[in-house]
Design an enzyme around this catalytic site. Structure first.
Site, PDB file in Angstrom:
ATOM      1  N   LYS A  42       0.807  -1.219   0.000  1.00  0.00           N
ATOM      2  CA  LYS A  42       0.000   0.000   0.000  1.00  0.00           C
ATOM      3  C   LYS A  42       0.841   1.271   0.000  1.00  0.00           C
ATOM      4  O   LYS A  42       0.318   2.358  -0.196  1.00  0.00           O
ATOM      5  CB  LYS A  42      -0.980  -0.002   1.172  1.00  0.00           C
TER       6      LYS A  42
HETATM    7  N1  PMP Z   1      -3.444  -7.516   1.727  1.00  0.00           N
HETATM    8  C1  PMP Z   1      -3.283  -6.611   2.701  1.00  0.00           C
HETATM    9  C2  PMP Z   1      -2.602  -7.031   3.971  1.00  0.00           C
HETATM   10  C3  PMP Z   1      -3.777  -5.306   2.541  1.00  0.00           C
HETATM   11  O1  PMP Z   1      -3.648  -4.411   3.536  1.00  0.00           O
HETATM   12  C4  PMP Z   1      -4.432  -4.971   1.325  1.00  0.00           C
HETATM   13  C5  PMP Z   1      -5.022  -3.610   1.175  1.00  0.00           C
HETATM   14  N2  PMP Z   1      -6.315  -3.511   1.762  1.00  0.00           N
HETATM   15  C6  PMP Z   1      -4.557  -5.954   0.328  1.00  0.00           C
HETATM   16  C7  PMP Z   1      -4.044  -7.212   0.571  1.00  0.00           C
HETATM   17  C8  PMP Z   1      -5.267  -5.698  -0.977  1.00  0.00           C
HETATM   18  O2  PMP Z   1      -4.647  -4.731  -1.767  1.00  0.00           O
HETATM   19  P1  PMP Z   1      -5.528  -3.806  -2.723  1.00  0.00           P
HETATM   20  O3  PMP Z   1      -6.270  -2.822  -1.861  1.00  0.00           O
HETATM   21  O4  PMP Z   1      -4.561  -3.118  -3.618  1.00  0.00           O
HETATM   22  O5  PMP Z   1      -6.488  -4.667  -3.471  1.00  0.00           O
END
Ligand code: PMP
Length: 465
Positions: A42
């Site tokens: 992120k």
């Molecule tokens: N895994 C974790 C630990 C996350 O914090 C996030 C973000 N919410 C994601 C996966 C998914 O990423 P994205 O928001 O880019 O789909």
């Protein structure tokens, strides 16, 4: 190693590391996103959203960065806000691991816990509370990762090109989880386009997530998937997610995901977080059908260090009904022969659906004095998650209530949780420590509710040991 003149320049460029112990035919590489400066995938979206907001004037010097987040986006925003001399306020739920909340505070973020279990449209929801704060605070800007185009754009610019270059264009499959969808949409779009559609994009999804057709109930794994509050009238998918990039979904249950990260740590020496387990388990399943010519890239969003108090903690595992690799937390030495919660005292789950029906419609629910779980109504394809339990009551209370009383009105909250495989004595001690005045606990098997147990019954079992 490259040299960077600012923290922001150090974002991205994460390594691809080949797994050597899978026994599967294709080459499988993991992209370890925790080597970003603030520790997760992120970072890319957080920096991109901040830079875009500063460029278009929606955020200015001295402003306040605001976000609702399950942790990592907040951590990225807090880090780069600090770097840019901005203040940050992060609204988050208490289900987010303590490690992540402590990291937010360490970056100087103002962390506000919002714990109401309500639909997004409700005035007490995380989103509503944050929106009100922004409206009332001059200079405040809501990052809005779920609908902010700068989130997926970060991955079109960086994650996708990195994977393409680092595999010399040989990547055949991308496996990633979907939270906001920014990662998979941006990375998947770039790889599909640059390869002329050859790269297959696999959406690894918690089994109950609605992205891959689950019932929308909560799950143990943080960050990945999409859950829907049972009272939500509509729950549109985030605009950051472009479902058209997905060639195939792979649903993965909590137990399989947790096992995958335990195994990864112990066989490859790589300590990854829970959503990484979802991605890994999905990738192994996909790889079963592939050949030596295939090259699978699995995106691992964050490190297992964020989850030492959850997926890697034996006490948490047994308390939530995961087997915890056979150990039993701090109770193992003392309670070796004591009865386990599930063996002795657990009655099968007796349930009434909250508010969907009036008490008059609740027919015989068994013994009058035994507890009845009152559930939020929702279509269910799995045993309920604890968040679906609105409370407990008794069959007697339901039978004797006025006919037009709603079931929910008779429910008392259940805050305590015990694991089906937890020793009764351990459970009694543990719950008394966190919830001294508890009367009933939900019994969890693999994170799902299989029964309700009264405190008196559990204490009795513990004493018999
Ligand atoms: N895994 C974790 C630990 C996350 O914090 C996030 C973000 N919410 C994601 C996966 C998914 O990423 P994205 O928001 O880019 O789909």
């Amino acid at each position: 190693m490259p040299r960077f003149e600012s923290l922001a320049d150090a974002v991205g460029g994460t390594p691809l590391i080949r797994l050597t112990r899978t026994g599967l035919r294709p080459r499988i590489y993991v992209k370890t996103e925790w080597t970003n400066p603030a520790g997760s995938v992120k970072d890319r979206a957080a920096l991109s959203m901040l830079q875009q907001a500063l460029a278009d004037g929606s955020l200015a010097a001295g402003g306040t960065v605001v976000e609702t987040t399950s942790g990592n986006t907040g951590i990225g925003l807090a880090a780069y806000a600090a770097h840019l001399g901005l203040r940050s306020v992060v609204f988050t739920g208490s289900s987010v691991s303590k490690e992540k909340r402590d990291v937010l505070a360490a970056y100087g973020a103002d962390v506000r816990l919002v714990d109401a279990f309500v639909p997004k449209s409700h005035p007490d929801s995380l989103r509503s509370v944050a929106e009100r704060f922004v409206a009332d605070t001059p200079g405040a800007w809501l990052a809005g990762q779920y609908d902010n185009p700068a989130n997926p754009a970060a991955h079109v610019r960086s994650t996708g090109p990195e994977i393409w270059a680092d595999t010399d264009g040989q990547v055949t499959h991308l496996v990633a989880t979907i939270g906001t969808g920014g990662t998979i949409s941006g990375t998947g779009r770039f790889l599909a386009d640059v390869s002329g559609g050859r790269v297959q994009v696999v959406g690894a999804d918690p089994a109950t997530s609605i992205y891959s057709g689950g019932d929308g109930s909560q799950k143990a794994i943080e960050g990945a998937g999409h859950f829907v509050h049972p009272d939500a009238e509509t729950d549109p998918w985030p605009e950051s997610f472009d479902p058209s990039v997905i060639d195939r979904y792979e649903p993965v249950d909590d137990t399989t995901a947790i096992r995958a990260i335990h195994d990864l740590a112990r066989t490859e020496g790589i300590l990854a977080g829970g959503s990484s387990g979802v991605a890994l388990a999905a990738a192994y399943r996909v790889a079963e059908g592939l050949t030596e010519d295939d090259l699978v890239v699995v995106l691992l969003p964050d490190s297992g260090r964020n989850y030492l108090s959850t997926y890697f903690d034996p006490t948490w595992l047994t308390a939530n009904g995961f087997d915890g690799d056979g150990s039993d937390g701090d109770g193992s030495a003392r309670d070796g022969d004591a009865p386990r919660v599930g063996d002795l005292v657990t009655a099968p789950l007796r349930t009434a659906e909250r508010d969907a029906i009036t008490v008059a419609a609740v027919a015989a629910l068994g013994p009058a004095d035994g507890p009845v779980a009152v559930l939020h109504p929702r279509p269910r394809t799995a045993a309920p998650h604890p968040a679906d339990v609105a409370g407990w009551t008794t069959a007697e209370a339901l039978r004797t209530a006025a006919p037009d009383t709603l079931v929910g009105a008779l429910a008392e909250p259940v805050t305590a949780r015990v694991g089906a495989g937890e020793h009764a004595a351990t459970a009694v001690r543990r719950v008394a420590g966190s919830t001294p005045d508890w009367r009933h606990a939900v019994v969890l098997d693999a994170g799902r509710v299989t029964g309700l147990v009264a405190r008196t019954a559990l204490e009795q079992s513990a004493e018999q040991a």
